[in-house]
Design an enzyme around this catalytic site. Sequence first.
Site, PDB file in Angstrom:
ATOM      1  CB  SER A 184      -1.891   2.884  -3.833  1.00 26.71           C
ATOM      2  OG  SER A 184      -2.432   4.117  -3.445  1.00 26.71           O
ATOM      3  CB  ALA A 185      -7.237   3.552  -2.444  1.00 25.04           C
TER       4      ALA A 185
ATOM      5  CG  ASP B  48      -1.692   1.164   1.482  1.00 25.61           C
ATOM      6  OD1 ASP B  48      -2.454   1.503   0.567  1.00 25.61           O
ATOM      7  OD2 ASP B  48      -1.581   1.791   2.550  1.00 25.61           O
ATOM      8  CG  LEU B  49       1.830   5.584  -2.008  1.00 22.71           C
ATOM      9  CD1 LEU B  49       3.287   5.218  -2.198  1.00 22.71           C
ATOM     10  CD2 LEU B  49       1.313   6.302  -3.266  1.00 22.71           C
ATOM     11  CG  ASP B  50      -1.774   7.704   3.030  1.00 24.41           C
ATOM     12  OD1 ASP B  50      -0.835   8.160   3.709  1.00 24.41           O
ATOM     13  OD2 ASP B  50      -2.963   7.915   3.307  1.00 24.41           O
TER      14      ASP B  50
ATOM     15  CD  GLU C 212      -3.693  -1.640   2.926  1.00 24.81           C
ATOM     16  OE1 GLU C 212      -3.840  -0.820   3.851  1.00 24.81           O
ATOM     17  OE2 GLU C 212      -3.974  -1.355   1.765  1.00 24.81           O
ATOM     18  CG  ASP C 213      -1.995   2.635   6.323  1.00 28.43           C
ATOM     19  OD1 ASP C 213      -2.288   2.235   5.178  1.00 28.43           O
ATOM     20  OD2 ASP C 213      -2.316   3.756   6.751  1.00 28.43           O
TER      21      ASP C 213
ATOM     22  CE  LYS D 138      -4.149   8.025   8.800  1.00 23.53           C
ATOM     23  NZ  LYS D 138      -3.253   7.780   9.926  1.00 23.53           N
TER      24      LYS D 138
ATOM     25  CE  LYS E 177      -5.761  -0.829  -1.051  1.00 22.30           C
ATOM     26  NZ  LYS E 177      -4.644  -0.054  -0.493  1.00 22.30           N
TER      27      LYS E 177
ATOM     28  CB  THR F 155       0.069  11.099   1.212  1.00 22.21           C
ATOM     29  OG1 THR F 155      -0.402   9.763   1.261  1.00 22.21           O
ATOM     30  CG2 THR F 155       1.262  11.173   0.287  1.00 22.21           C
TER      31      THR F 155
HETATM   32  P1  B16 Z   1      -6.382  10.101  -4.055  1.00 19.33           P
HETATM   33  P2  B16 Z   1      -3.526   4.197  -0.038  1.00 19.33           P
HETATM   34  C1  B16 Z   1      -5.316   6.179  -0.142  1.00 19.33           C
HETATM   35  O1  B16 Z   1      -4.015   5.715  -0.368  1.00 19.33           O
HETATM   36  C2  B16 Z   1      -5.340   7.084   1.081  1.00 19.33           C
HETATM   37  O2  B16 Z   1      -5.041   6.343   2.251  1.00 19.33           O
HETATM   38  C3  B16 Z   1      -6.716   7.684   1.251  1.00 19.33           C
HETATM   39  O3  B16 Z   1      -6.744   8.548   2.362  1.00 19.33           O
HETATM   40  C4  B16 Z   1      -7.088   8.441  -0.035  1.00 19.33           C
HETATM   41  O4  B16 Z   1      -8.395   8.980   0.067  1.00 19.33           O
HETATM   42  C5  B16 Z   1      -6.992   7.481  -1.221  1.00 19.33           C
HETATM   43  O5  B16 Z   1      -5.688   6.938  -1.287  1.00 19.33           O
HETATM   44  C6  B16 Z   1      -7.320   8.156  -2.538  1.00 19.33           C
HETATM   45  O6  B16 Z   1      -6.326   9.098  -2.813  1.00 19.33           O
HETATM   46  O7  B16 Z   1      -7.336  11.210  -3.715  1.00 19.33           O
HETATM   47  O8  B16 Z   1      -4.951  10.536  -4.201  1.00 19.33           O
HETATM   48  O9  B16 Z   1      -6.858   9.310  -5.262  1.00 19.33           O
HETATM   49  O10 B16 Z   1      -3.460   4.107   1.455  1.00 19.33           O
HETATM   50  O11 B16 Z   1      -4.504   3.226  -0.649  1.00 19.33           O
HETATM   51  O12 B16 Z   1      -2.175   4.159  -0.700  1.00 19.33           O
HETATM   52 MG    MG Z   2      -2.795   3.158   3.337  1.00 23.59          MG
END
Ligand code: B16
Ligand code: MG
Length: 217
Positions: free
Chosen positions: A115-116, A10-12, A170-171, A46, A146, A18
């Site tokens: 990542s989302a 996962d990224l964030d 994953e966090d 998150k 997810k 972020t």
């Molecule tokens: P964006 P991850 C997610 O990243 C974030 O945790 C979540 O807070 C955010 O809303 C989502 O990405 C979408 O991000 O607006 O940049 O498309 O944890 O899945 O890496």
């Molecule tokens: Mg995350």
Amino acid sequence: MKNIKACLFDLDGVIVDTAKYHYIAWKELANELGFDFTLEDNEKLKGVSRMTSLDILLSIGGIELGEDKKLELATKKNDNYLQYILKMGPEEILPGTKEFLEVLRKENIKIALGSASKNAMLILERLELTGYFDAIVDGTHVAKAKPDPEVFLQGAEKLGVAPTECVVFEDAEAGVEAALAGGMKCVGIGSSEVLGKAHLVVDGLHKMSIQKLGLLD
Ligand code: B16
Ligand code: MG
């Protein structure tokens, strides 16, 4: 390593924080709409997609809006968020990330991103990490968010590795559920109170090693 052939990240919250920039941008939007948005509220966003995040934020403010207006607000928030992302550099990579990615490479374990975020490619570029990834799946590739396993299953498929041979990092609780629903092993990054369903929970990638990964093999 007998069974583990790939690690999916996962990224964030795993590679970079972020969430603090998402928070500033969401809070500004909430304030413009006339209500407050706390750090505690931010926890609910998150791992959640951008449009679902907006729905959660609007429900906190008790506001109902049509689809067009919602798209406009999501775009506004993202434009604001991007100002911070564009200023990021490799110094924001979370501790131990590069070292662990190097170890995986040496062990011939494949690496993917799951990542989302629709900004994932841009963020990896800013962090100068793109070259480590054999496959990248992000919010621009998936239809189901997810806890649906789609993002990780696509990652495994791109790598040509069976889901049972993958370990996800994953966090977010929804991310742990996604990994398990996909038949993968999962390492939770954060607190075991929230991520208790994961096979192993550590504070961060700086606490990972090939030995610990071997415990899941
Ligand atoms: P964006 P991850 C997610 O990243 C974030 O945790 C979540 O807070 C955010 O809303 C989502 O990405 C979408 O991000 O607006 O940049 O498309 O944890 O899945 O890496
Ligand atoms: Mg995350």
